[in-house]
Design a protein around this motif. Sequence first.
Motif, PDB file in Angstrom:
ATOM      1  N   ALA A  72       0.833  -1.200   0.000  1.00 20.28           N
ATOM      2  CA  ALA A  72       0.000   0.000   0.000  1.00 20.28           C
ATOM      3  C   ALA A  72       0.873   1.257   0.000  1.00 20.28           C
ATOM      4  CB  ALA A  72      -0.920  -0.002   1.215  1.00 20.28           C
ATOM      5  N   ARG A  73       1.914   1.231   0.775  1.00 23.00           N
ATOM      6  CA  ARG A  73       2.796   2.398   0.889  1.00 23.00           C
ATOM      7  C   ARG A  73       3.572   2.657  -0.403  1.00 23.00           C
ATOM      8  NH1 ARG A  73       4.271   6.494   4.502  1.00 23.00           N
ATOM      9  NH2 ARG A  73       6.490   6.817   4.432  1.00 23.00           N
ATOM     10  N   LEU A  74       4.016   1.573  -1.075  1.00 18.29           N
ATOM     11  CA  LEU A  74       4.824   1.715  -2.293  1.00 18.29           C
ATOM     12  C   LEU A  74       3.999   1.675  -3.573  1.00 18.29           C
ATOM     13  CD1 LEU A  74       7.861  -0.553  -1.357  1.00 18.29           C
ATOM     14  CD2 LEU A  74       7.675   1.937  -1.182  1.00 18.29           C
ATOM     15  N   ASN A  75       2.670   1.486  -3.413  1.00 22.01           N
ATOM     16  CA  ASN A  75       1.775   1.391  -4.557  1.00 22.01           C
ATOM     17  C   ASN A  75       2.237   0.304  -5.535  1.00 22.01           C
ATOM     18  OD1 ASN A  75      -0.530   2.066  -5.985  1.00 22.01           O
ATOM     19  ND2 ASN A  75       0.548   3.573  -7.248  1.00 22.01           N
ATOM     20  N   CYS A  76       2.457  -0.882  -4.992  1.00 20.37           N
ATOM     21  CA  CYS A  76       2.841  -2.027  -5.816  1.00 20.37           C
ATOM     22  C   CYS A  76       1.980  -3.217  -5.414  1.00 20.37           C
ATOM     23  CB  CYS A  76       4.331  -2.352  -5.648  1.00 20.37           C
ATOM     24  SG  CYS A  76       4.794  -2.930  -4.004  1.00 20.37           S
ATOM     25  N   SER A  77       2.098  -4.303  -6.137  1.00 19.95           N
ATOM     26  CA  SER A  77       1.296  -5.488  -5.802  1.00 19.95           C
ATOM     27  C   SER A  77       1.796  -6.119  -4.512  1.00 19.95           C
ATOM     28  CB  SER A  77       1.381  -6.517  -6.930  1.00 19.95           C
ATOM     29  OG  SER A  77       2.672  -7.082  -6.996  1.00 19.95           O
ATOM     30  N   LYS A  78       0.897  -6.811  -3.827  1.00 16.24           N
ATOM     31  CA  LYS A  78       1.287  -7.496  -2.597  1.00 16.24           C
ATOM     32  C   LYS A  78       2.302  -8.592  -2.902  1.00 16.24           C
ATOM     33  CE  LYS A  78      -0.258  -9.926   1.479  1.00 16.24           C
ATOM     34  NZ  LYS A  78      -1.351 -10.585   2.176  1.00 16.24           N
ATOM     35  N   SER A  79       2.173  -9.259  -4.044  1.00 13.27           N
ATOM     36  CA  SER A  79       3.124 -10.321  -4.381  1.00 13.27           C
ATOM     37  C   SER A  79       4.533  -9.745  -4.567  1.00 13.27           C
ATOM     38  CB  SER A  79       2.681 -11.101  -5.613  1.00 13.27           C
ATOM     39  OG  SER A  79       2.670 -10.280  -6.755  1.00 13.27           O
ATOM     40  N   HIS A  80       4.633  -8.567  -5.169  1.00 13.39           N
ATOM     41  CA  HIS A  80       5.944  -7.922  -5.318  1.00 13.39           C
ATOM     42  C   HIS A  80       6.510  -7.535  -3.948  1.00 13.39           C
ATOM     43  CE1 HIS A  80       9.196  -5.551  -6.980  1.00 13.39           C
ATOM     44  NE2 HIS A  80       8.825  -4.550  -6.190  1.00 13.39           N
ATOM     45  N   ALA A  81       5.672  -6.961  -3.101  1.00 12.96           N
ATOM     46  CA  ALA A  81       6.110  -6.568  -1.759  1.00 12.96           C
ATOM     47  C   ALA A  81       6.527  -7.796  -0.952  1.00 12.96           C
ATOM     48  CB  ALA A  81       5.001  -5.804  -1.039  1.00 12.96           C
ATOM     49  N   THR A  82       5.790  -8.879  -1.080  1.00  9.07           N
ATOM     50  CA  THR A  82       6.119 -10.117  -0.368  1.00  9.07           C
ATOM     51  C   THR A  82       7.461 -10.663  -0.832  1.00  9.07           C
ATOM     52  OG1 THR A  82       3.772 -10.646  -0.079  1.00  9.07           O
ATOM     53  CG2 THR A  82       5.336 -12.469   0.152  1.00  9.07           C
ATOM     54  N   SER A  83       7.659 -10.701  -2.135  1.00  4.53           N
ATOM     55  CA  SER A  83       8.921 -11.178  -2.697  1.00  4.53           C
ATOM     56  C   SER A  83      10.097 -10.320  -2.225  1.00  4.53           C
ATOM     57  CB  SER A  83       8.833 -11.171  -4.220  1.00  4.53           C
ATOM     58  OG  SER A  83      10.052 -11.544  -4.793  1.00  4.53           O
ATOM     59  N   THR A  84       9.915  -9.004  -2.231  1.00  6.69           N
ATOM     60  CA  THR A  84      10.954  -8.092  -1.774  1.00  6.69           C
ATOM     61  C   THR A  84      11.261  -8.318  -0.295  1.00  6.69           C
ATOM     62  OG1 THR A  84      10.315  -6.432  -3.396  1.00  6.69           O
ATOM     63  CG2 THR A  84      11.561  -5.652  -1.482  1.00  6.69           C
ATOM     64  N   LEU A  85      10.223  -8.459   0.503  1.00  3.38           N
ATOM     65  CA  LEU A  85      10.389  -8.649   1.944  1.00  3.38           C
ATOM     66  C   LEU A  85      11.160  -9.934   2.242  1.00  3.38           C
ATOM     67  CD1 LEU A  85       9.727  -7.698   4.805  1.00  3.38           C
ATOM     68  CD2 LEU A  85       7.522  -8.848   4.589  1.00  3.38           C
ATOM     69  N   TYR A  86      10.748 -11.046   1.651  1.00  7.82           N
ATOM     70  CA  TYR A  86      11.438 -12.315   1.893  1.00  7.82           C
ATOM     71  C   TYR A  86      12.864 -12.277   1.342  1.00  7.82           C
ATOM     72  CZ  TYR A  86       7.485 -14.862   3.884  1.00  7.82           C
ATOM     73  OH  TYR A  86       6.483 -15.299   4.706  1.00  7.82           O
ATOM     74  N   GLY A  87      13.074 -11.593   0.237  1.00  2.61           N
ATOM     75  CA  GLY A  87      14.421 -11.461  -0.313  1.00  2.61           C
ATOM     76  C   GLY A  87      15.343 -10.708   0.630  1.00  2.61           C
ATOM     77  N   ARG A  88      14.838  -9.636   1.203  1.00  5.32           N
ATOM     78  CA  ARG A  88      15.654  -8.853   2.146  1.00  5.32           C
ATOM     79  C   ARG A  88      15.916  -9.630   3.428  1.00  5.32           C
ATOM     80  NH1 ARG A  88      14.615  -2.445   1.676  1.00  5.32           N
ATOM     81  NH2 ARG A  88      14.980  -2.323  -0.551  1.00  5.32           N
ATOM     82  N   LEU A  89      14.901 -10.336   3.910  1.00  2.00           N
ATOM     83  CA  LEU A  89      15.109 -11.167   5.102  1.00  2.00           C
ATOM     84  C   LEU A  89      16.155 -12.239   4.834  1.00  2.00           C
ATOM     85  CD1 LEU A  89      11.455 -11.512   6.390  1.00  2.00           C
ATOM     86  CD2 LEU A  89      13.354 -10.389   7.579  1.00  2.00           C
ATOM     87  N   ASN A  90      16.109 -12.832   3.649  1.00  2.22           N
ATOM     88  CA  ASN A  90      17.100 -13.838   3.278  1.00  2.22           C
ATOM     89  C   ASN A  90      18.505 -13.236   3.324  1.00  2.22           C
ATOM     90  OD1 ASN A  90      18.071 -16.370   2.222  1.00  2.22           O
ATOM     91  ND2 ASN A  90      18.302 -15.319   0.264  1.00  2.22           N
ATOM     92  N   LEU A  91      18.658 -12.031   2.797  1.00  4.31           N
ATOM     93  CA  LEU A  91      19.955 -11.368   2.795  1.00  4.31           C
ATOM     94  C   LEU A  91      20.445 -11.119   4.225  1.00  4.31           C
ATOM     95  CD1 LEU A  91      22.247 -10.042   1.209  1.00  4.31           C
ATOM     96  CD2 LEU A  91      20.889  -7.946   1.179  1.00  4.31           C
ATOM     97  N   VAL A  92      19.561 -10.660   5.096  1.00  2.00           N
ATOM     98  CA  VAL A  92      19.923 -10.424   6.489  1.00  2.00           C
ATOM     99  C   VAL A  92      20.396 -11.728   7.137  1.00  2.00           C
ATOM    100  CG1 VAL A  92      18.981  -9.851   8.778  1.00  2.00           C
ATOM    101  CG2 VAL A  92      18.439  -8.416   6.809  1.00  2.00           C
ATOM    102  N   LEU A  93      19.677 -12.813   6.897  1.00  2.95           N
ATOM    103  CA  LEU A  93      20.039 -14.098   7.498  1.00  2.95           C
ATOM    104  C   LEU A  93      21.353 -14.636   6.946  1.00  2.95           C
ATOM    105  CD1 LEU A  93      16.483 -15.684   7.602  1.00  2.95           C
ATOM    106  CD2 LEU A  93      17.848 -14.925   9.562  1.00  2.95           C
ATOM    107  N   VAL A  94      21.585 -14.483   5.660  1.00  2.00           N
ATOM    108  CA  VAL A  94      22.848 -14.934   5.061  1.00  2.00           C
ATOM    109  C   VAL A  94      24.014 -14.147   5.653  1.00  2.00           C
ATOM    110  CG1 VAL A  94      24.189 -14.956   2.916  1.00  2.00           C
ATOM    111  CG2 VAL A  94      21.859 -15.843   2.935  1.00  2.00           C
ATOM    112  N   ARG A  95      23.855 -12.841   5.784  1.00  2.00           N
ATOM    113  CA  ARG A  95      24.920 -12.015   6.368  1.00  2.00           C
ATOM    114  C   ARG A  95      25.188 -12.395   7.822  1.00  2.00           C
ATOM    115  NH1 ARG A  95      23.646  -5.916   4.157  1.00  2.00           N
ATOM    116  NH2 ARG A  95      24.530  -6.214   2.082  1.00  2.00           N
ATOM    117  N   ALA A  96      24.129 -12.606   8.594  1.00  2.00           N
ATOM    118  CA  ALA A  96      24.300 -12.988   9.999  1.00  2.00           C
ATOM    119  C   ALA A  96      25.003 -14.338  10.109  1.00  2.00           C
ATOM    120  CB  ALA A  96      22.946 -13.025  10.699  1.00  2.00           C
TER     121      ALA A  96
END
Length: 168
Positions: free
Chosen positions: A126-150
Amino acid sequence: MKSRSSPSTGVKKQADVGGQMEVGSGLGHDERRTQPADVLVPNWDLGKPAAFDLTVASPLNQSILNEACVTAGSSARVSEQRKHASNDVKCSELGWSCIPLVVETYGCWGAEARLHLSRLASRLAARLNCSKSHATSTLYGRLNLVLVRANARALLSRAYGVGSDIPA
């Protein structure tokens, strides 16, 4: 409160949830070691703050191995229960909701994590005016990056010893 920049910081700002990183209970010196929140979101559910506690669980743990061989997500479910057992009382005293975000080492997210990450993705979309599927993919991708770095930092700290300078 520790301050660090990570991909999750950008998601918090974009989703307009205004969270704080690694928040302790503030109940005294001994309590500082038991942080009920890796991320505290002050206005999550009907104005109530939420203490998000991120945990990685292994389905290869001997105590859960038999069940994990048969049922995907068993280790995540058990870890969610443990997090509630150790944090619910503290969070309740502080007026917070306890929300464990558990991911198994093979990538299976716990039921509570999926529910709340879906809600966060809705806010982000809603905030970025994009689809929920795109936001979900972005969110899980960023979480994956955080976990890989940790995970990389944990491996490096073992290789170089505690207290050595490890690149961020």
